[in-house]
Design a protein around this motif. Sequence first.
Motif, PDB file in Angstrom:
ATOM      1  N   UNK A 146      -5.527   9.674  -0.331  1.00 49.38           N
ATOM      2  CA  UNK A 146      -6.287   9.532   0.914  1.00 49.38           C
ATOM      3  C   UNK A 146      -6.738   7.794   1.061  1.00 49.38           C
ATOM      4  N   UNK A 147      -7.009   7.340  -0.162  1.00 55.17           N
ATOM      5  CA  UNK A 147      -7.559   5.925  -0.121  1.00 55.17           C
ATOM      6  C   UNK A 147      -6.458   5.163   0.639  1.00 55.17           C
ATOM      7  N   UNK A 148      -5.409   5.212  -0.147  1.00 53.45           N
ATOM      8  CA  UNK A 148      -3.980   4.470   0.475  1.00 53.45           C
ATOM      9  C   UNK A 148      -3.698   4.700   1.788  1.00 53.45           C
ATOM     10  N   UNK A 152      -5.858   5.853   4.143  1.00 53.31           N
ATOM     11  CA  UNK A 152      -6.591   5.263   4.930  1.00 53.31           C
ATOM     12  C   UNK A 152      -6.742   3.573   5.040  1.00 53.31           C
ATOM     13  N   UNK A 153      -6.181   2.985   4.008  1.00 54.33           N
ATOM     14  CA  UNK A 153      -5.887   1.668   3.735  1.00 54.33           C
ATOM     15  C   UNK A 153      -4.837   1.175   4.600  1.00 54.33           C
ATOM     16  N   UNK A 199       0.799  -1.127  -0.156  1.00 63.04           N
ATOM     17  CA  UNK A 199       0.156   0.209  -0.060  1.00 63.04           C
ATOM     18  C   UNK A 199       0.920   1.062   0.093  1.00 63.04           C
ATOM     19  N   UNK A 227      -7.891  11.781  -3.896  1.00 63.73           N
ATOM     20  CA  UNK A 227      -8.470  10.624  -3.296  1.00 63.73           C
ATOM     21  C   UNK A 227      -8.032   9.252  -3.112  1.00 63.73           C
ATOM     22  N   UNK A 228      -7.227   9.263  -4.291  1.00 70.38           N
ATOM     23  CA  UNK A 228      -6.534   7.745  -4.223  1.00 70.38           C
ATOM     24  C   UNK A 228      -5.576   7.928  -3.156  1.00 70.38           C
ATOM     25  N   UNK A 242      -3.607   2.907   7.239  1.00 71.37           N
ATOM     26  CA  UNK A 242      -3.972   3.016   8.638  1.00 71.37           C
ATOM     27  C   UNK A 242      -4.967   1.890   8.869  1.00 71.37           C
TER      28      UNK A 242
END
Lengths: 375, 760
Positions: free
Chosen positions: B593-595, B597-598, B183, B590-591, B600
């Motif tokens: 933040x997605x990563x 978040x992933x 990630x 967004x991606x 975390x």
Amino acid sequence: MIRLLHLADVHLGASMSSFGDAADARRRRLLEAFRELPEAARADDVHAVLVAGDLFDRPEPGAEEKAAVAETFARLIRDGRPVFVVPGNHDSATLHRHPYSEPLGGARVFLGPVFERQSTETAGGPLHVYGLSYDMAREDAPLDSYARADLPGFHVALLHGSAEFSPHWRIGRNALRLPLAALSALACDYVALGDYHGFRPPERFGGASGAPACYPGSFAALDLTETGPRGWVVVELEDGSLPRVRHRPSSVPPLQDLGTVDVGGAAHNEAVVDRVAERVDPGALPVARLVGVPDVAVDAELVSRRLAERFGFARIEDASTFHASARLDRIAEDDTVAGHVVRLGRRRIAQAPDQGAAAIAERALRVALHALGVT
Amino acid sequence: MTSTVRFLRVELGYGCHGAGTFEIPEKDAPVVIAGPNGSGKTTLVEALVRTLFGFDRRQPADRDCLAARVPWSGDRCRAEVEIRGGDGRRWRVRREFDDGHVRVVSLDDGSTWAGDGNPASANQEALEYRRRLAGIFGLAEIEHYESTACVAQGRLLDTRLREELLQIEAGGYGNVDEARARVAKAHEALTSRPIDGAGRGKTKPRRLESADSEIARLRSRLASADAVLGWRAPLEQEVDAARARVEELDLAIGRLEAALAPLNGRRALESKIQVLVERQGVVQASRNRVERASRQLAEIEDAVAVPLGERYPADFLERLGRLEWLWTRQAALRADRDRLNAAPREADIPPVWIAPAVAAVLAAIGAVAAVGMGSAMPAMVGAALAIVVGTALLLHRGKRARRREEALSRKQVVYGELDRIGEDLSREMDGIPRASTLSPATLDERRRAFEAQRRAAEKIDAARQALEEELLDAARTLDAAPPTDGTLQDLAALRAAQCAAAQEEIRTALARAHVEVENLAAVHLPDGVDATPEAVEAALAERRKERRAAEQRARAAETRLLQEGTGHESPVAIRDELVLLEAQRAAIEREVLVHEAAHALIRDAYQEFREHDRDRLLSAVSRSLVDLTGGRIGPIEAPGSLAEATVGVSGRQVELRSPPLSYGEFHAALFGIRLGASDFHARSGIRPPMIVDEPFAYLDLERARDLWRLLCAVARERQVFVVTQETLTLDALGVVPDIVLPALSGSALPAGTSPSGPAP
């Protein structure tokens, strides 16, 4: 009765970057479709051609684009169909170099900041076209300069500007603003507009009386927001009647907005591809938003790629809620890291403050599970 | 819920097993594979494992191992296993070791999947295979299997209680750290900022930073384009203003120039009017003077009119003078005449012969005298006297003749002159009034009269002269040719009439000029400019100067406009591009933040998991240790990290190494860890088979029996493979191998047989 071919916003030379690997092919297709105009004009037996701005995407287009325009216009004119052009925002004549400083196959170009009239005799009768090239620095209220000549025939205004509903309306003075009331007040038989990329026929402008106006929309979809009909309009003007406007699609493959496609229960990405594909019209490029609860973590890029292999291009937005799938239910039951990821991920989705945060949390869950090798 | 994975069958083209097929019994006891050294026992179990997990060709050890597993027969290296998977279904997995290609066939429904089974590959197919493998076998990485349920020969000593065991328990699907690393790697491709917000980010910009840079560049371009419009407008306005001013000035100059001619004309007209007025005055004055002179003349003539018959000639005084002289002359001539009339007449003139006669006489006398005297003297005297007298007589006669002649001629002259005088007198008197009474006696009277008349005449003359002068002046004024006939008064009347006519013409010309002036009065001049040619000329000069300056300003502004004021890019086009780019940037963000978040999510989920499972792992391992050693070893405790775990021995916790543990205790502990970790894995729901290669090595019979009992207990819950060459130990344990592999020269013996013969 006079018949006119009205087009705008061709944007020859546009990057088409939204189409990714298909951008090059689409640019070429756009040029080819533009070259087909003389045949289209012949098919509808139009008497003249009106180009309402943004013919080129850049003020210094490539040689190929310029040559194509010059040749196409020359052919139209040889066929007895005069061509009238106004510059737009992208190919503005106010810039240091612009494509209208050279002849364009005999087309009549309006370069002044206030209305000028150019008249011609056509088989449908005398045609008087009033056009201008917006220049904020020299005349910021050019509509006031319109004055209908006391001549028989059809009077048409040719403008590149933004009405209230156009995105460019908010830009301010850099773009020519066309208040609907001012448009309606123009004493002409038809207002041929450009700039707004959506097709907007006269009946959708509102206002029962006044000059009928029309946006033909962009000649072809230039980015992924431009779904729907793309091409030009054929306008028939007759004394005492409202203009009859018919839309004609260009041969550039259109984007078809499939809206939401429910991929609930799909067990693998190929099934997702099939569900989208079965709704695509022949020759169209699908744009879809996936919804539902699939049993697979949809790989939007893979699905887009598979669809592109079939249709030439596709754009898939994945809004499916894999986190609610039965498959993840099973994983969530396990007391494993993956199970914890699913449970914690679901909690975070549920606790997200808004849809955007929820979408990020959904996607984060998928990325995490994929990284763990679960999906 | 747990499920057991079982190997059911293996078909090999692998190493020494060129074309071997082994059926594996399904039983609740360990499957024993026995055979002497080099019989291919390890190769067999290795084939089971490697068929599923493959070889990582990046690893030299794997490469070498694979190279060594090429079938001795020379055929392609391949293997096929049938297993009952963790999902309860029967699967066949076939692997071609040459290219890592695998085929997974469901023996229940015939569905097939084929693809890349290379463990080093990260493509979609390889990931899909690993996912499927994890779903079937519970594990997708050989390292995870070999560190738990698969105890390779001699690897028992590598057994350690470590955090990775917890990471392995990610549903059996992969290392958590590796997942987070994946990630993080994907995140790193998107942005240079650290994924967890800690530490320094990368220096090289990634997609997000590149998008930000591109957006910043676009905004800068937009600002420049807007700025161009911002100061282009004033430049355009300046040009327009200058051009408009030039136009205004051109209009004004045109008006002024247009006005100049009329103004000059007006001036000319005014001058003309002035001239005409003056001329009118002059003509009027001339006329007046002529008329006045004419009037005066008439008055004078009337006043001093003298009848014609009484008018003395102008030269009366001269005449009088001449008359006086004539009269005097006449008188003199008359006197002469008279005198002449008294002059000797012819008869009075001695004849010619007198003289000589006398002379002769005298001479004779003389002679006589002489003779007489008888001297010559008397003769001489007589002669002399004769001569003298004769001469004198002659002279006298001559004189008298001359005198007569003279008198005659004089008389002629006198008479002639008298005649002339008479004529002269007549002539002189001609025109003299009452000439007949004119005489010297009346001279004075006549003179006075003449003087009076002369004075009158002078007056008249003066008046005439004045009139003539006026007439001349009038002629000059009128530019008329002097008449050749007519009296002065006629002439005066003519001139007066001519003056009147001229005046009429002047009046007409004046009227016309006034009309023209009135027309000229309609000239439009700019404010502040007087309607005079001088003012207009001055205004023209001023405006021309201003026009030159305005023209210069316009050209300068146009030059600046061309050089600097005309942008190269459309701000609208840039804004459109910016909108697209910002949308793309938002997608990248967004991606990112997605990563994050992933990342975390995995961290936090693992933290949750670890907090719960760490104790469970320790418990499982402790239980295994206790079971294996009969309580002599255990439990495992790890207040700190798992690597610092201690084991309880005889009531005290010692380090998990030898010493302080004995060699056997240490091995038992290691095995306990393996079994514990394997039990711990049972939570995933999938229990992969346990493979133990040479478990009895280094164990005495008692330990071996204990271990065997343990393995049997394990086998009740999962498939267990025991690979050993310790046939004596097997015999002592009463264990009959399921598969007996002979020495390489032989073939596999059926199950239940041993190389040494049937089991007791």
